[in-house]
Design a protein around this motif. Structure first.
Motif, mmCIF file in Angstrom:
data_model
loop_
_atom_site.group_PDB
_atom_site.id
_atom_site.type_symbol
_atom_site.label_atom_id
_atom_site.label_comp_id
_atom_site.label_asym_id
_atom_site.label_seq_id
_atom_site.Cartn_x
_atom_site.Cartn_y
_atom_site.Cartn_z
ATOM 1 N N LEU A 4 -68.455 4.849 -26.097
ATOM 2 C CA LEU A 4 -68.656 4.929 -27.532
ATOM 3 C C LEU A 4 -67.345 4.602 -28.239
ATOM 4 O O LEU A 4 -66.283 5.051 -27.849
ATOM 5 C CB LEU A 4 -69.113 6.346 -27.907
ATOM 6 C CG LEU A 4 -69.574 6.579 -29.315
ATOM 7 C CD1 LEU A 4 -70.756 5.680 -29.663
ATOM 8 C CD2 LEU A 4 -69.978 8.029 -29.484
ATOM 9 N N LEU A 9 -70.363 3.418 -34.905
ATOM 10 C CA LEU A 9 -70.944 4.518 -35.674
ATOM 11 C C LEU A 9 -71.151 4.135 -37.128
ATOM 12 O O LEU A 9 -70.375 3.387 -37.702
ATOM 13 C CB LEU A 9 -70.016 5.740 -35.616
ATOM 14 C CG LEU A 9 -69.615 6.235 -34.235
ATOM 15 C CD1 LEU A 9 -68.646 7.409 -34.360
ATOM 16 C CD2 LEU A 9 -70.824 6.621 -33.416
ATOM 17 N N ASP A 81 -69.216 15.462 -39.308
ATOM 18 C CA ASP A 81 -70.149 14.600 -38.592
ATOM 19 C C ASP A 81 -69.531 13.905 -37.390
ATOM 20 O O ASP A 81 -70.246 13.524 -36.463
ATOM 21 C CB ASP A 81 -70.703 13.545 -39.549
ATOM 22 C CG ASP A 81 -71.361 14.178 -40.763
ATOM 23 O OD1 ASP A 81 -72.343 14.905 -40.583
ATOM 24 O OD2 ASP A 81 -70.872 13.968 -41.885
ATOM 25 N N VAL A 82 -68.223 13.690 -37.409
ATOM 26 C CA VAL A 82 -67.556 12.981 -36.306
ATOM 27 C C VAL A 82 -66.262 13.713 -35.977
ATOM 28 O O VAL A 82 -65.477 14.010 -36.871
ATOM 29 C CB VAL A 82 -67.234 11.513 -36.674
ATOM 30 C CG1 VAL A 82 -66.539 10.807 -35.520
ATOM 31 C CG2 VAL A 82 -68.509 10.759 -37.055
ATOM 32 N N SER A 132 -74.448 13.116 -35.404
ATOM 33 C CA SER A 132 -73.045 13.485 -35.221
ATOM 34 C C SER A 132 -72.520 12.946 -33.899
ATOM 35 O O SER A 132 -73.290 12.675 -32.980
ATOM 36 C CB SER A 132 -72.899 15.013 -35.215
ATOM 37 O OG SER A 132 -73.391 15.562 -36.415
ATOM 38 N N HIS A 133 -71.188 12.831 -33.816
ATOM 39 C CA HIS A 133 -70.574 12.271 -32.609
ATOM 40 C C HIS A 133 -69.252 12.958 -32.318
ATOM 41 O O HIS A 133 -68.535 13.356 -33.234
ATOM 42 C CB HIS A 133 -70.311 10.770 -32.784
ATOM 43 C CG HIS A 133 -71.523 10.004 -33.154
ATOM 44 N ND1 HIS A 133 -72.458 9.608 -32.250
ATOM 45 C CD2 HIS A 133 -71.972 9.587 -34.373
ATOM 46 C CE1 HIS A 133 -73.425 8.957 -32.866
ATOM 47 N NE2 HIS A 133 -73.155 8.933 -34.167
ATOM 48 N N LEU A 135 -65.857 11.896 -30.113
ATOM 49 C CA LEU A 135 -65.165 10.848 -29.364
ATOM 50 C C LEU A 135 -63.877 11.432 -28.790
ATOM 51 O O LEU A 135 -63.046 11.946 -29.529
ATOM 52 C CB LEU A 135 -64.795 9.675 -30.282
ATOM 53 C CG LEU A 135 -65.936 8.967 -30.994
ATOM 54 C CD1 LEU A 135 -65.387 8.025 -32.050
ATOM 55 C CD2 LEU A 135 -66.768 8.203 -29.997
#
Length: 158
Positions: A4, A9, A81-82, A132-133, A135
């Motif tokens: 990812l 995104l 959200d990230v 949401s993510h 990383l």
């Protein structure tokens, strides 16, 4: 498995929490003597801003209460959200020459803080039920043993 990337995104209208390594060396007058770490984060920060999201930046989290304090401040104004974990440090020396407290600081930052932030933000993201993510950015040292950098490589492989 495809890795990812932040460019995969949809960031518009999202709040992005970026954990950066701004622990830069300074001279005796407090002037930054090497700004590479700061300059390396600028493209990610600008990318996020250019794509319409709010950016929350955090730097060093090497203290045991750092991740909790940072998490609480980040979510106080609404959902995140990230989460981008892009921090760490290493000590380049034969293992037996590195002071144990320095190795433990590295483990605290590179492993324990990372784990706590991921856990706290994952629960938070599940609660707000929005796309949401998380990383986690590592290091090439995570993929190969590096002589005189053993502990760092191990923490980045975590």
């Amino acid at each position: 498995m495809e890795l990812l990337n932040i460019k995969n995104l949809d960031l518009a209208g999202k709040k992005v929490f970026i954990r950066c390594d701004f622990n830069v060396p300074m001279d005796e007058f407090g002037n930054i003597s090497d700004d590479r770490r700061i300059r390396s984060a600028i493209s990610t920060i600008n990318y996020c801003l250019d794509h319409g999201c709010a950016v929350v930046l955090a730097s060093h989290l090497g203290r045991p209460d750092g991740p909790r304090t940072l998490y609480e401040a980040a979510v106080a104004d609404g959902p995140v959200d990230v989460l981008v974990n892009n921090v760490g440090f290493g000590v380049h020396s034969p293992e037996h020459e590195i002071p144990l407290d320095r190795v433990l600081e590295m483990i605290q930052l590179n492993v324990t803080s990372l784990t706590e932030l991921c856990h706290r933000f994952a629960l938070h993201m599940l609660e707000h039920a929005r796309p949401s993510h998380i990383l986690n950015v590592s290091s090439i040292g995570a993929f190969q043993p590096v002589p005189t950098f053993a502990a760092y490589s191990a923490t980045k492989a975590y």
